[in-house]
Design an enzyme around this catalytic site. Sequence first.
Site, mmCIF file in Angstrom:
data_model
loop_
_atom_site.group_PDB
_atom_site.id
_atom_site.type_symbol
_atom_site.label_atom_id
_atom_site.label_comp_id
_atom_site.label_asym_id
_atom_site.label_seq_id
_atom_site.Cartn_x
_atom_site.Cartn_y
_atom_site.Cartn_z
ATOM 1 N N GLY A 26 -3.739 -72.818 -35.574
ATOM 2 C CA GLY A 26 -3.468 -73.400 -34.261
ATOM 3 C C GLY A 26 -2.283 -72.710 -33.617
ATOM 4 N N GLN A 28 1.087 -72.682 -34.212
ATOM 5 C CA GLN A 28 1.969 -71.914 -35.111
ATOM 6 C C GLN A 28 1.169 -70.957 -35.992
ATOM 7 O OE1 GLN A 28 5.417 -71.819 -35.355
ATOM 8 N NE2 GLN A 28 5.458 -73.105 -33.539
ATOM 9 N N ASP A 83 0.516 -82.254 -38.899
ATOM 10 C CA ASP A 83 1.330 -82.994 -39.872
ATOM 11 C C ASP A 83 0.552 -84.148 -40.511
ATOM 12 O OD1 ASP A 83 3.779 -81.496 -39.592
ATOM 13 O OD2 ASP A 83 3.910 -82.341 -37.584
ATOM 14 N N THR A 84 -0.266 -84.843 -39.709
ATOM 15 C CA THR A 84 -0.992 -86.003 -40.233
ATOM 16 C C THR A 84 -2.085 -85.596 -41.220
ATOM 17 O OG1 THR A 84 -2.271 -85.874 -38.197
ATOM 18 C CG2 THR A 84 -0.602 -87.605 -38.325
ATOM 19 N N HIS A 108 7.763 -77.745 -40.473
ATOM 20 C CA HIS A 108 8.358 -79.026 -40.063
ATOM 21 C C HIS A 108 8.459 -79.855 -41.347
ATOM 22 C CE1 HIS A 108 9.393 -82.596 -37.923
ATOM 23 N NE2 HIS A 108 8.186 -83.114 -37.830
ATOM 24 N N GLY A 134 4.106 -71.980 -30.657
ATOM 25 C CA GLY A 134 3.515 -70.806 -31.300
ATOM 26 C C GLY A 134 3.301 -69.623 -30.375
ATOM 27 N N SER A 252 23.960 -76.943 -5.046
ATOM 28 C CA SER A 252 24.901 -77.181 -3.935
ATOM 29 C C SER A 252 25.983 -78.173 -4.374
ATOM 30 C CB SER A 252 24.154 -77.755 -2.730
ATOM 31 O OG SER A 252 23.743 -79.083 -3.013
HETATM 32 P P1 NAD Z 1 -2.061 -77.265 -34.173
HETATM 33 O O1 NAD Z 1 -2.619 -78.617 -33.967
HETATM 34 O O2 NAD Z 1 -1.864 -76.364 -33.021
HETATM 35 O O3 NAD Z 1 -2.984 -76.461 -35.194
HETATM 36 C C1 NAD Z 1 -3.358 -76.964 -36.411
HETATM 37 C C2 NAD Z 1 -4.483 -76.112 -36.983
HETATM 38 O O4 NAD Z 1 -4.774 -76.604 -38.294
HETATM 39 C C3 NAD Z 1 -5.810 -76.221 -36.239
HETATM 40 O O5 NAD Z 1 -5.921 -75.268 -35.231
HETATM 41 C C4 NAD Z 1 -6.804 -75.929 -37.334
HETATM 42 O O6 NAD Z 1 -6.982 -74.524 -37.468
HETATM 43 C C5 NAD Z 1 -6.111 -76.393 -38.590
HETATM 44 N N1 NAD Z 1 -6.636 -77.632 -39.184
HETATM 45 C C6 NAD Z 1 -6.757 -78.850 -38.604
HETATM 46 N N2 NAD Z 1 -7.234 -79.733 -39.495
HETATM 47 C C7 NAD Z 1 -7.427 -79.035 -40.643
HETATM 48 C C8 NAD Z 1 -7.906 -79.386 -41.927
HETATM 49 N N3 NAD Z 1 -8.289 -80.642 -42.189
HETATM 50 N N4 NAD Z 1 -7.970 -78.412 -42.880
HETATM 51 C C9 NAD Z 1 -7.555 -77.158 -42.609
HETATM 52 N N5 NAD Z 1 -7.076 -76.766 -41.413
HETATM 53 C C10 NAD Z 1 -7.022 -77.706 -40.454
HETATM 54 O O7 NAD Z 1 -0.719 -77.457 -35.015
HETATM 55 P P2 NAD Z 1 0.715 -76.778 -34.758
HETATM 56 O O8 NAD Z 1 1.289 -77.352 -33.510
HETATM 57 O O9 NAD Z 1 0.626 -75.308 -34.924
HETATM 58 O O10 NAD Z 1 1.541 -77.419 -35.964
HETATM 59 C C11 NAD Z 1 1.500 -76.891 -37.275
HETATM 60 C C12 NAD Z 1 2.827 -77.195 -37.953
HETATM 61 O O11 NAD Z 1 3.870 -76.516 -37.259
HETATM 62 C C13 NAD Z 1 3.210 -78.669 -37.937
HETATM 63 O O12 NAD Z 1 3.884 -78.953 -39.132
HETATM 64 C C14 NAD Z 1 4.156 -78.762 -36.755
HETATM 65 O O13 NAD Z 1 5.055 -79.847 -36.870
HETATM 66 C C15 NAD Z 1 4.865 -77.433 -36.875
HETATM 67 N N6 NAD Z 1 5.517 -76.935 -35.659
HETATM 68 C C16 NAD Z 1 4.831 -76.884 -34.477
HETATM 69 C C17 NAD Z 1 5.451 -76.370 -33.344
HETATM 70 C C18 NAD Z 1 4.714 -76.270 -32.018
HETATM 71 O O14 NAD Z 1 5.354 -75.969 -31.032
HETATM 72 N N7 NAD Z 1 3.412 -76.470 -31.924
HETATM 73 C C19 NAD Z 1 6.776 -75.901 -33.427
HETATM 74 C C20 NAD Z 1 7.436 -75.929 -34.657
HETATM 75 C C21 NAD Z 1 6.784 -76.446 -35.762
#
Ligand code: NAD
Length: 336
Positions: A26, A28, A83-84, A108, A134, A252
């Site tokens: 996704g 990141q 995260d969930t 995270h 990301g 201003s």
């Molecule tokens: P996202 O929702 O953009 O992407 C998650 C990806 O996980 C999905 O695209 C999919 O490819 C995959 N996925 C979903 N369910 C799955 C499963 N059951 N099995 C395998 N793969 C699965 O998530 P994100 O925003 O990139 O977040 C990822 C981590 O990075 C989290 O821990 C988040 O807290 C952390 N983080 C995110 C950001 C941000 O700006 N988005 C910044 C810093 C840290």
Amino acid sequence: MARIRYDKDADLERIQKKKVAIIGYGSQGHAHALNLKESGVDVRVGLRDGSASKAKAEAAGLRVTSVRDAAAEADVVMVLAPDTAQRAIFEEHIRPGLKDGDTLMFAHGFNIHYGRIEAPAGVDVSMVAPKGPGHRVRETYQEGGGVPALLAVHQDASGEADANALAYAAAIGSARAGVLDTTFPEETKTDLFGEQAVLCGGVSELVKAGFETLVEAGYQPEVAYFECLHELKLIVDLMYRGGLSYMRYSISDTAERGDYVSGPKVVGDASKAAMKEVLAKIEDGSFAKEWIAEDEAGRPEMKAARQRERNLQIEKVGEQLRSMMPFVDPIVAPEE
Ligand code: NAD
Ligand code: MG
């Protein structure tokens, strides 16, 4: 002052010698995978069967495997799924592939801090958390820069967890910008607090309240949109470059006077007390507990909130106005 480290402090070879699995593709995931690959790291992307991201990752030249195979092959497993979802993915597909000496990484601290994931004792557990979305992690890397990151070590079985995490941070470009030491508890709690009180929750409600106040008083919604949402970016850009002082220097004198006189009335003691309550619910784990319960119940409140918020007048007016402003690069959030 907090320790900040850069490329010169990192030994990139440490990560170039390891096999790295990126779980999830996704926001990141795509950025980490592609930056690592271009930094000369042996990367594979682990995705679940039927993942819509598979074609995208392969088209970008990455090798895609099942999560289980990726975790089994790799020495370093970076978990970048939502995260969930991480706990179930970890128990089912990642844990079986972990051996002593491997490293489990996160962007995270949520699942480690709240005790949802416990790694075997022989495994290092660390975090590299870029402080930006990301697409910025990817874009800045391609431009020769990077997004600053926080680094933390939760479990140091090898004695090399910190040096290896710093090498990872360098490979995604973050050590070009600076890597700041933190801990899992600090990153988790401050990240949640920032997004709830200020960045996402606080700002959204401030914008809505301002817009509604003007519209309810009979002013044109289009004018209210420009004043309360559109111009926010211009102000934030000034703060980003030079702090509050530079923002106040650039606006201003009348705007600056209004800032000092009215700002503390709008966000005053009541808001600060509410922020303390928000922080307390993060610290005692009740925010996390309630969010996990909501997720497990199929997210009824989240779905209702999305629907309600999408239908607000500010969103309708804004969409129309932005469609007439190509320079803002308008985009419409996909429906789910
Ligand atoms: P996202 O929702 O953009 O992407 C998650 C990806 O996980 C999905 O695209 C999919 O490819 C995959 N996925 C979903 N369910 C799955 C499963 N059951 N099995 C395998 N793969 C699965 O998530 P994100 O925003 O990139 O977040 C990822 C981590 O990075 C989290 O821990 C988040 O807290 C952390 N983080 C995110 C950001 C941000 O700006 N988005 C910044 C810093 C840290
Ligand atoms: Mg392994």
